[in-house]
Design a protein around this motif. Structure first.
Motif, PDB file in Angstrom:
ATOM      1  N   THR A  42      -8.761  -7.076 -39.904  1.00  0.00           N
ATOM      2  CA  THR A  42      -9.738  -6.800 -38.856  1.00  0.00           C
ATOM      3  C   THR A  42      -9.486  -7.725 -37.686  1.00  0.00           C
ATOM      4  OG1 THR A  42     -11.383  -8.367 -39.681  1.00  0.00           O
ATOM      5  CG2 THR A  42     -11.461  -6.116 -40.561  1.00  0.00           C
ATOM      6  N   GLY A  43      -9.941  -7.313 -36.522  1.00  0.00           N
ATOM      7  CA  GLY A  43      -9.744  -8.167 -35.363  1.00  0.00           C
ATOM      8  C   GLY A  43     -10.135  -7.486 -34.070  1.00  0.00           C
ATOM      9  N   TYR A  44      -9.819  -8.180 -32.979  1.00  0.00           N
ATOM     10  CA  TYR A  44     -10.124  -7.681 -31.648  1.00  0.00           C
ATOM     11  C   TYR A  44      -8.847  -7.612 -30.819  1.00  0.00           C
ATOM     12  CZ  TYR A  44     -15.001  -8.972 -32.688  1.00  0.00           C
ATOM     13  OH  TYR A  44     -16.252  -9.087 -33.250  1.00  0.00           O
ATOM     14  N   VAL A  45      -8.814  -6.666 -29.905  1.00  0.00           N
ATOM     15  CA  VAL A  45      -7.754  -6.585 -28.910  1.00  0.00           C
ATOM     16  C   VAL A  45      -8.424  -6.520 -27.551  1.00  0.00           C
ATOM     17  CG1 VAL A  45      -5.892  -5.170 -27.967  1.00  0.00           C
ATOM     18  CG2 VAL A  45      -6.101  -5.452 -30.442  1.00  0.00           C
ATOM     19  N   ARG A  46      -8.006  -7.422 -26.657  1.00  0.00           N
ATOM     20  CA  ARG A  46      -8.571  -7.436 -25.308  1.00  0.00           C
ATOM     21  C   ARG A  46      -7.973  -6.304 -24.488  1.00  0.00           C
ATOM     22  NH1 ARG A  46      -9.792 -11.483 -21.577  1.00  0.00           N
ATOM     23  NH2 ARG A  46     -10.749 -12.632 -23.308  1.00  0.00           N
ATOM     24  N   VAL A  47      -8.831  -5.464 -23.948  1.00  0.00           N
ATOM     25  CA  VAL A  47      -8.415  -4.387 -23.052  1.00  0.00           C
ATOM     26  C   VAL A  47      -9.232  -4.534 -21.777  1.00  0.00           C
ATOM     27  CG1 VAL A  47      -8.265  -1.904 -22.669  1.00  0.00           C
ATOM     28  CG2 VAL A  47      -7.826  -2.835 -24.951  1.00  0.00           C
ATOM     29  N   GLY A  48      -8.590  -4.974 -20.713  1.00  0.00           N
ATOM     30  CA  GLY A  48      -9.319  -5.229 -19.478  1.00  0.00           C
ATOM     31  C   GLY A  48     -10.355  -6.314 -19.698  1.00  0.00           C
ATOM     32  N   THR A  49     -11.615  -5.988 -19.451  1.00  0.00           N
ATOM     33  CA  THR A  49     -12.701  -6.943 -19.672  1.00  0.00           C
ATOM     34  C   THR A  49     -13.519  -6.557 -20.902  1.00  0.00           C
ATOM     35  OG1 THR A  49     -14.145  -5.683 -18.181  1.00  0.00           O
ATOM     36  CG2 THR A  49     -12.857  -7.486 -17.218  1.00  0.00           C
ATOM     37  N   SER A  50     -12.854  -5.950 -21.868  1.00  0.00           N
ATOM     38  CA  SER A  50     -13.540  -5.542 -23.089  1.00  0.00           C
ATOM     39  C   SER A  50     -12.779  -6.025 -24.317  1.00  0.00           C
ATOM     40  CB  SER A  50     -13.683  -4.015 -23.150  1.00  0.00           C
ATOM     41  OG  SER A  50     -14.474  -3.535 -22.088  1.00  0.00           O
ATOM     42  N   GLU A  51     -13.515  -6.249 -25.392  1.00  0.00           N
ATOM     43  CA  GLU A  51     -12.931  -6.616 -26.675  1.00  0.00           C
ATOM     44  C   GLU A  51     -13.129  -5.445 -27.631  1.00  0.00           C
ATOM     45  OE1 GLU A  51     -11.257  -9.248 -27.513  1.00  0.00           O
ATOM     46  OE2 GLU A  51     -11.594 -10.622 -25.843  1.00  0.00           O
ATOM     47  N   MET A  52     -12.023  -4.853 -28.055  1.00  0.00           N
ATOM     48  CA  MET A  52     -12.093  -3.680 -28.923  1.00  0.00           C
ATOM     49  C   MET A  52     -11.810  -4.094 -30.366  1.00  0.00           C
ATOM     50  SD  MET A  52     -10.414  -0.727 -26.505  1.00  0.00           S
ATOM     51  CE  MET A  52     -11.147   0.565 -27.511  1.00  0.00           C
ATOM     52  N   PHE A  53     -12.760  -3.773 -31.235  1.00  0.00           N
ATOM     53  CA  PHE A  53     -12.682  -4.182 -32.635  1.00  0.00           C
ATOM     54  C   PHE A  53     -11.988  -3.098 -33.459  1.00  0.00           C
ATOM     55  CE2 PHE A  53     -14.363  -4.559 -36.970  1.00  0.00           C
ATOM     56  CZ  PHE A  53     -14.063  -5.887 -37.232  1.00  0.00           C
ATOM     57  N   TYR A  54     -11.204  -3.538 -34.444  1.00  0.00           N
ATOM     58  CA  TYR A  54     -10.486  -2.579 -35.280  1.00  0.00           C
ATOM     59  C   TYR A  54     -10.499  -3.000 -36.744  1.00  0.00           C
ATOM     60  CZ  TYR A  54      -6.612  -5.939 -35.534  1.00  0.00           C
ATOM     61  OH  TYR A  54      -5.851  -7.058 -35.770  1.00  0.00           O
ATOM     62  N   TYR A  55     -10.296  -2.007 -37.611  1.00  0.00           N
ATOM     63  CA  TYR A  55     -10.019  -2.199 -39.034  1.00  0.00           C
ATOM     64  C   TYR A  55      -8.655  -1.553 -39.271  1.00  0.00           C
ATOM     65  CZ  TYR A  55     -15.224  -2.044 -39.087  1.00  0.00           C
ATOM     66  OH  TYR A  55     -16.562  -2.203 -38.833  1.00  0.00           O
ATOM     67  N   PHE A  56      -7.716  -2.316 -39.760  1.00  0.00           N
ATOM     68  CA  PHE A  56      -6.399  -1.761 -40.063  1.00  0.00           C
ATOM     69  C   PHE A  56      -6.175  -1.800 -41.565  1.00  0.00           C
ATOM     70  CE2 PHE A  56      -1.860  -2.563 -41.018  1.00  0.00           C
ATOM     71  CZ  PHE A  56      -1.385  -1.310 -40.676  1.00  0.00           C
ATOM     72  N   ILE A  57      -5.877  -0.644 -42.149  1.00  0.00           N
ATOM     73  CA  ILE A  57      -5.578  -0.563 -43.582  1.00  0.00           C
ATOM     74  C   ILE A  57      -4.154  -0.066 -43.741  1.00  0.00           C
ATOM     75  CG2 ILE A  57      -6.188   0.495 -45.782  1.00  0.00           C
ATOM     76  CD1 ILE A  57      -9.030   0.705 -44.807  1.00  0.00           C
ATOM     77  N   GLU A  58      -3.336  -0.906 -44.332  1.00  0.00           N
ATOM     78  CA  GLU A  58      -1.935  -0.563 -44.516  1.00  0.00           C
ATOM     79  C   GLU A  58      -1.797   0.495 -45.606  1.00  0.00           C
ATOM     80  OE1 GLU A  58       1.718  -3.462 -44.311  1.00  0.00           O
ATOM     81  OE2 GLU A  58       0.970  -3.409 -46.372  1.00  0.00           O
ATOM     82  N   SER A  59      -0.815   1.365 -45.447  1.00  0.00           N
ATOM     83  CA  SER A  59      -0.581   2.435 -46.411  1.00  0.00           C
ATOM     84  C   SER A  59      -0.426   1.870 -47.813  1.00  0.00           C
ATOM     85  CB  SER A  59       0.674   3.221 -46.033  1.00  0.00           C
ATOM     86  OG  SER A  59       1.015   4.137 -47.059  1.00  0.00           O
ATOM     87  N   GLU A  60      -1.066   2.538 -48.764  1.00  0.00           N
ATOM     88  CA  GLU A  60      -0.944   2.152 -50.162  1.00  0.00           C
ATOM     89  C   GLU A  60       0.307   2.745 -50.797  1.00  0.00           C
ATOM     90  OE1 GLU A  60      -4.935   2.373 -52.249  1.00  0.00           O
ATOM     91  OE2 GLU A  60      -5.448   3.343 -50.342  1.00  0.00           O
ATOM     92  N   GLY A  61       1.067   3.512 -50.005  1.00  0.00           N
ATOM     93  CA  GLY A  61       2.318   4.087 -50.490  1.00  0.00           C
ATOM     94  C   GLY A  61       3.495   3.235 -50.077  1.00  0.00           C
TER      95      GLY A  61
END
Length: 510
Positions: A42-61
């Motif tokens: 999980t984390g944030y990526v700065r886009v312009g003047t915004s912080e976009m939060f994400y959940y990344f789940i790596e493939s189980e394959g």
């Protein structure tokens, strides 16, 4: 500007001044027993003047070979957690054993992460845990959201270069079909810039997507006609006194529309229903149709609507408030099995995501999002794109692969709307309309198209009436794969649709 906002803004800027990207591996989550059986970041990526939060789940394959799917939910304003928990991710709430406190989580074995890495993002800004750094940043729109999501994707990939090689798919559902289409176009345009790193775009996946507002509005009326929600006789009493109309409504359940729809065609613009028509007769007919459908759970007309839980069940605003504020439910475990409706599932997400221990585990920045909502109904969002049909026509010349699916009892985005805009692409049928099966049972119907290297697979998913007790259907109705849709997930359904072969769109000849 209020002093509290100034202080908050100052602290956020100081905290993140040197961190356009911030990601952390999450090994455990409150409510889940033991370590997570998959890789979650999980984390944030700065886009312009915004912080976009994400959940990344790596493939189980095979993460090195399996595709990367960018996914966000509809609304607009529904959190990516909605997609992760209720739609396509490997976690689900255990609603049958809830006794208060933090809801327990279970591993969901039929997730799309079996064959794909999925990057869930809270988009647009103001959704979920994503937040702006300035008050002006709360305002967004179809076009602005698409630009920000594209910038987020590009920045995230630059920080995770190991995922540049696998095939990339853009995915979204419901209203986000508009902005997701624009995101695909941004990727195509960006790949023309020799100064930018190429993104390995293979195609897109859309669930019950909004593509053209007029096509959708028209399809809703046709759908109510076909499904038998409006009486043949209703039009005949339009000019009769109101008490006669109420008497006629008694017979609605066992009738099928015809006269009303035909009358609506005449008053609302011929063969096309212009739902914005100022014709008084058109307006009256549309209102009558609305009366016949307003008490349905429109995401899936076979499921119960949660109006019984409202303290003012006869008050339409109260009903609307109930649907928009699922966190206000008082969950009584003995009542859940007997009076289940989908908002009980949704209510657990409010309890879970607003718990401080959960936020700490997800690495949510303190002082940012005080009141997490599954779907932010107050999002300052401008719907500035009415149709993206022409973009899809353009995609047919780009060699992209597309999977589009729709539930067959969805009154928000009817399957007729999806089939309508696909038909306007004038594609060549390579595998005609036929059923597809799960455990020997028809789970829906599918058709495949191809044109100039572009391939589109369309699938319907057959809704099923829910059984009385939730304990009897927990395995087969755990998730519905789109906000604003009716797709009730059958066991193994999306593992089949999104198997490695179909996700890569290999031609099996079947």
């Amino acid at each position: 500007m209020p002093s509290t906002w100034c202080l908050r803004l100052f602290l956020l800027l100081v905290f993140s001044a040197n961190a356009a990207f911030s990601g952390t591996i999450v090994k455990t989550l409150p409510g889940f027993d033991g370590e997570l059986p998959f890789k979650l970041e999980t984390g944030y990526v700065r886009v312009g003047t915004s912080e976009m939060f994400y959940y990344f789940i790596e493939s189980e394959g095979n993460p090195k070979e399996d595709p990367l799917l960018l996914w966000y939910s509809g609304g607009p304003g529904c959190s990516a957690l909605n997609g992760l928990i209720y739609e396509i991710g490997p976690l689900a709430f255990n609603i049958t054993e809830y006794e208060g406190g933090i809801p327990s989580l279970m591993y969901y074995p039929y997730a799309w992460t079996k064959t794909a890495s999925i990057l869930f993002v809270d988009a647009p800004v103001g959704t979920g845990f994503s937040f702006p750094l300035t008050p002006e940043g709360f305002a967004t729109s179809d076009t602005l959201a698409a630009k920000e999501i594209y910038q987020f994707l590009r920045k995230w990939l630059m920080e995770h270069p190991q995922y540049l090689k696998p095939q990339l798919f853009v995915g979204a559902d419901s209203y986000s079909g508009i902005s997701a289409t624009l995101v695909v176009q941004h990727v195509l345009d960006g790949n023309l810039d020799t100064n930018l790193t190429q993104l390995n775009l293979k195609g897109y996946i859309l669930g019950c997507p909004e593509i053209d507002g007029k096509i959708t509005a028209n399809a809703k009326i046709v759908f109510t006609h076909r499904i038998g929600l409006i009486s043949d006789e209703l039009y005949n009493v339009i000019l009769v006194k109101n008490f006669m109309l109420s008497f006629t409504l008694f017979f609605l359940v066992n009738n099928v529309i015809f006269h009303l729809v035909q009358a609506t065609k005449v008053t609302c613009g011929g063969d096309y229903f212009d739902t914005t028509s100022e014709n008084p007769a058109c307006y009256e007919n549309l209102q009558l149709i609305n009366k016949c459908t307003k008490d349905l759970y429109k995401n899936n007309i076979l499921e119960p609507k949660c109006t019984w839980a409202s303290p003012e069940s006869a008050d339409e605003p109260a009903r609307r408030l109930l649907e928009e504020n699922a966190e206000g439910f008082i969950l009584s475990p003995p009542r859940i099995p007997e009076f289940w409706c989908r908002n009980f599932n949704y209510a657990l997400s409010y309890i879970w995501a607003n718990d401080q221990s959960v936020r700490a585990a997800l690495n949510i920045r303190e002082g940012t999002v005080h009141d997490w909502k599954r779907c932010n109904k107050s999002l300052n969002y401008g719907k500035d794109v009415k149709s993206v049909l022409d973009y899809h026509r353009n995609f047919t010349n780009k060699g992209l692969q597309a999977l589009v699916y729709n539930g067959d009892h969805d009154l928000i985005i009817p399957n007729l709307a999806t089939q309508g805009w696909i038909g306007k692409l004038n594609l060549t049928i390579v595998n005609d309309w036929r059923p597809w099966l799960v455990d020997g049972q028809i789970a829906g119907y599918t058709i495949k198209y191809s044109e100039n290297g572009y391939r589109l697979t369309y699938a319907t998913v057959k809704a099923r009436r829910l059984k009385k007790r939730i304990t009897e259907e927990v395995d087969t109705h755990r998730k519905s794969p789109s906000v604003g849709n009716v797709i009730t997930c059958l066991r193994g359904l999306f593992t089949i649709i999104l198997s490695r072969e179909s996700l890569h769109f290999r031609n099996s000849g079947n």
